[in-house]
Design an enzyme around this catalytic site. Structure first.
Site, mmCIF file in Angstrom:
data_model
loop_
_atom_site.group_PDB
_atom_site.id
_atom_site.type_symbol
_atom_site.label_atom_id
_atom_site.label_comp_id
_atom_site.label_asym_id
_atom_site.label_seq_id
_atom_site.Cartn_x
_atom_site.Cartn_y
_atom_site.Cartn_z
ATOM 1 C CG HIS A 115 -1.977 -0.949 1.166
ATOM 2 N ND1 HIS A 115 -2.493 -1.152 2.505
ATOM 3 C CD2 HIS A 115 -2.702 -0.985 0.304
ATOM 4 C CE1 HIS A 115 -3.598 -1.985 2.141
ATOM 5 N NE2 HIS A 115 -3.743 -1.965 0.732
ATOM 6 N NE ARG A 134 -5.069 -5.238 -12.524
ATOM 7 C CZ ARG A 134 -3.696 -5.358 -12.263
ATOM 8 N NH1 ARG A 134 -2.788 -5.474 -13.044
ATOM 9 N NH2 ARG A 134 -3.474 -4.647 -10.952
ATOM 10 C CD GLU A 175 -0.424 -9.646 -15.276
ATOM 11 O OE1 GLU A 175 0.269 -8.844 -14.681
ATOM 12 O OE2 GLU A 175 -1.807 -9.998 -14.983
ATOM 13 N NE ARG A 219 5.440 -7.176 -9.196
ATOM 14 C CZ ARG A 219 4.023 -6.814 -9.663
ATOM 15 N NH1 ARG A 219 3.493 -7.585 -10.511
ATOM 16 N NH2 ARG A 219 3.681 -5.605 -9.480
ATOM 17 C CB CYS A 252 -0.732 -0.976 -18.171
ATOM 18 S SG CYS A 252 -0.861 -2.853 -17.570
#
Ligand code: PEP
Ligand code: MG
Length: 761
Positions: free
Chosen positions: A365, A508, A607, A641, A678
């Protein structure tokens, strides 16, 4: 030996400082291997030598005084070869170097193992024995295992400056520049004063702060003790008929622990010596918890939890009374173990220059908020001694994921200059707000934004975005305490669609799982990124998915600017099932419930590597594609990631990724299907140029990057971008690609728009 290993690990984990770790290792390893000597030599960058740092068996006076460079003596040889050396007659080895001051002439057998962290030899662990013998395989394996354990601890000590202080306690290194690495999460530079932000009543997150007014601290401490005693007495009364005599006696023990003759007294001494009440209290309590926890007797070990409980109560009162009539500095850098969105509630946002969290990832967040507000942020700075940093002036480099404390004057000056340049650049870029987004030779490239919070929507409108390429619906889900209802969702989505209308908004569907867990829908998995995430959860929970689809479509009534995007598509049946559900909801709403809704365009995210190879099959079934380079990079390179350990091989310009991107754009073109990007790559000016060169005409990014990307596109022609893309596809690795681009785009007008790699040496 296995038992020894386990208990060594346990002891090391609860050791109170670095010196104790070293001592525990030498004494326990010597005992476990039944040898005469165990020593640790650590690498000292000052002088580039391996220094005898701890020993049991050699003369104490030799510690700190025996220094060997790589290749020198047997220890230096272990370091140079980066492998163990096992000798029964050490003295006859050509590398044997004799140091009379150690007293080692008595020891004939030698076994040394290198201590290696991330390919760097940090030191050497050695055991020696008087009688000549060859250590057996299991002993060698034992030493290698202990060394591997020790490597992490030493690397941490190195990163936090403890190692330098340990090796040269008297030198200026005491306060030397220290660079901590984390995950670059929001780009930008910040220089400011650290404010450590903590969770309430957490003994382990109390920052190290001196007392500003000793008498006041003593008074507050006294009040906190009194309030805690009152609480204890009240509970005692309440439970008196439910407890037996022994149990009631425990309350008296608690109360007496707070007295001057016990914990209360110890804490007062520390406050008088200059520590704040919260710091003194937490330090004393943690020490007692550690002592109780290491006791053999199970009953006494249990007492650790009583002390912890008492500790938290008193700390809670101290924090309440001191809610740190905190004056936040004008240039605050918020630092915490696990900074979270609620921590921002007490601060005026304008005062926050940068944020750093020891835990968390780019997708936390906090990072999402930081991106929306344009606050440089570093997450996952695991080695950061955040407790010790309150009040320090630091540099946060959100481009490279660095936090630099006590910077050298030249480093500080260079960052200050970069910050000034960035301010000037931001002012210059403002002027581009209403200029068209075209390449130098006039080709239009649509620049869209990624949103999720109201704040970034506002910023996006201000930056003149052409549309929303990715609205992450999971973000409002994070802000709730349960799944939001259909009507709650509809209102949130409606606001987003209305604010941008008539420009398109790509919503999305829920993309949770992986590292994006909802607090009210926890998912425990060994391998979450390959597990239950994105569309997989939506398909398994139609009750959640259908409600979301209804809310999204109802929100678009009369607006006609909705696009729906499906995340994490990895096979065709999954895509077809999801599409069936989307159109079922559409039919129900329009045909059965008479809503006036335009049919939304529906797209799929590319992705996952499988989707790259089936891009044409996917494109045939949808209205548009959107490439999520964050996940695509992670899956293509097999690099998590969010894991700081492998962050340096998360190569955003890896040629394999560039080739995949080429394949996607070509596949989409053959099917006449619109395609955009994106992921974060689209917001990086250099990478954005490459994407355009590869053929992408729609880029969606965080609003804070939009003007920079627009600026670089306006300076470079489509022809040049295409040539660059063609050339770099032939290169071998990310580094070469970057170097090539930087060289080709050296022009100062262009190069100020992307970050030239800054070297810290
Ligand atoms: C991506 O994976 O690139 C993406 C845009 O989605 P997210 O970062 O939300 O996973
Ligand atoms: Mg993704």
């Amino acid at each position: 030996m296995l038992d020894s290993l386990r208990s060594i690990v346990q002891e090391v984990n609860s050791a109170k400082d670095f010196a104790s770790v070293l001592q525990i290792i030498v004494s326990r390893v010597r005992r476990a291997t039944r040898t005469g000597v165990c020593s640790i030599y650590l690498h000292d960058p000052v002088g580039d030598a391996y220094v005898l740092t701890a020993t049991e068996g050699l003369y104490d006076e030799a510690v700190g005084n025996i220094r060997l460079s790589a290749g020198e003596g047997l220890v230096g040889l272990v370091a140079a070869k980066a492998e163990p050396i096992n000798l029964d007659h050490a003295e006859s080895h050509p590398n044997f170097a004799y140091f009379p001051e150690t007293g080692e002439e008595r020891f004939r057998s030698f076994l040394g193992a290198p201590i290696i962290h991330h390919r760097n030899v940090l030191g050497v662990l050695v055991v020696q024995q008087q009688e000549s013998r060859r250590f057996d395989e299991s002993e060698e394996a034992f030493l290698v295992t202990v060394s591997a354990q020790l490597a992490g601890v030493i690397a941490h000590a190195e990163a936090t400056g403890q190692l330098a202080r340990h090796l040269s306690p008297d030198t200026a290194l005491q306060d030397g520049e220290t660079v901590f690495r984390g995950i670059p999460s929001v780009p930008g530079i910040a220089i400011g004063d650290v404010v450590v932000v903590t969770s309430p009543a957490d003994l382990y997150s109390v920052p190290h702060r001196p007392a500003e007014d000793i008498d006041r601290e003593l008074e507050l401490f006294q009040q906190a003790l009194e309030r805690t005693k009152q609480d204890l007495r009240a509970v005692h009364e309440e439970l008196s008929d439910k407890l037996n005599l022994e149990e009631r006696a425990l309350f008296d023990v608690y109360v007496s622990m707070l007295d001057d003759s016990s914990l209360g007294g110890e804490v007062r001494v520390l406050i008088k010596a200059g520590l704040s009440a919260q710091t003194a209290w937490s330090e004393v309590i943690i020490e007692h918890i550690r002592n109780f926890s290491s006791m053999e007797d199970a009953y006494l070990r249990e007492r650790a939890s009583d002390v912890r409980d008492l500790g938290r109560r008193v700390l809670g009162y101290l924090q309440q009374s001191q809610t740190r009539d905190q004056e936040y500095p004008a240039d605050a850098i918020l630092i915490g173990e696990e900074l979270a969105a609620p921590n921002l509630a007490d601060v005026e946002v304008e005062r926050i220059r940068g944020m750093v969290s020891a835990k968390g990832s780019r997708n936390s967040h906090l990072a999402i908020l930081g991106r929306a507000m344009g606050i440089p942020t570093v997450m996952g700075a695991i080695d950061l001694p955040w407790k010790q940093m309150d009040g320090k002036r630091v540099i946060v480099d959100g481009y490279q994921g660095l936090v630099i404390s006590n910077p050298r004057p030249e480093i500080l000056a260079s960052y200050e200059a970069q910050l000034d340049e960035e301010k000037l650049l931001a002012e210059d870029l403002e002027r581009l707000r209403d200029e068209p987004s075209v390449t130098a030779d006039g080709h239009h490239i649509a620049l869209w934004v990624n949103t999720g919070l109201r704040l970034d929507t506002l910023l996006s409108l201000d930056r003149g975005a052409d549309g929303v390429g990715l609205y992450r619906t999971e973000i409002p889900f994070f802000m709730h305490e349960r799944f939001p209802s259909e009507e709650e969702q509809r209102k949130i989505y409606r606001e987003q669609l209305e604010m941008f209308a008539p420009r398109p908004v790509t919503m999305r569907t829920l993309d949770i799982g992986g590292d994006k867990a909802l607090p009210y829908f926890p998912i425990e998995e060994a391998n979450p990124f390959l597990g239950w995430r994105g569309i997989r959860i939506s398909l398994d929970h139609p009750e959640i998915f259908l409600v979301q689809l209804r809310a999204i479509m109802r929100a678009s009534e009369g607006l006609n600017n909705l696009r729906i995007l499906l995340p994490m598509i990895s096979n065709i049946p999954e895509l077809e099932t999801a599409l069936d559900l989307v159109f079922r909801v559409y039919r129900e709403l329009t045909e059965e419930e008479n809503y006036d809704i335009a049919k939304p365009a529906v797209g799929a995210m590319i992705e996952v590597p499988a989707a790259v190879y089936q891009v044409r099959e996917i494109a045939r079934r949808v209205d548009f594609l959107s490439v999520g380079t964050n996940d695509l990079t992670q899956y293509l390179l097999a690099v998590d990631r969010n894991n700081p350990r492998v962050a340096d091989i998360f190569h955003a310009l890896h040629p394999a990724l560039l080739r995949a991107l080429k394949q996607i754009v070509e596949g989409a073109a053959r099917e006449n299907c619109q395609v955009s990007v994106c992921g974060e790559m689209a917001g990086d000016p250099l990478a954005a140029l490459l994407l355009v060169g590869l053929g992408y005409e729609v880029l969606s990014m965080s609003a804070t990057n939009l003007l920079r990307v627009k600026a670089i596109l306006r300076l470079v022609s489509l022809k040049q971008a295409r040539e660059l893309a063609r050339d770099v596809l032939e290169l071998d690795d990310d580094h070469s690609v970057r170097e090539y681009l930087e060289k080709a785009l050296e022009d100062p007008e262009v190069s100020r728009l992307y970050r030239p790699s800054k070297k810290l040496n």
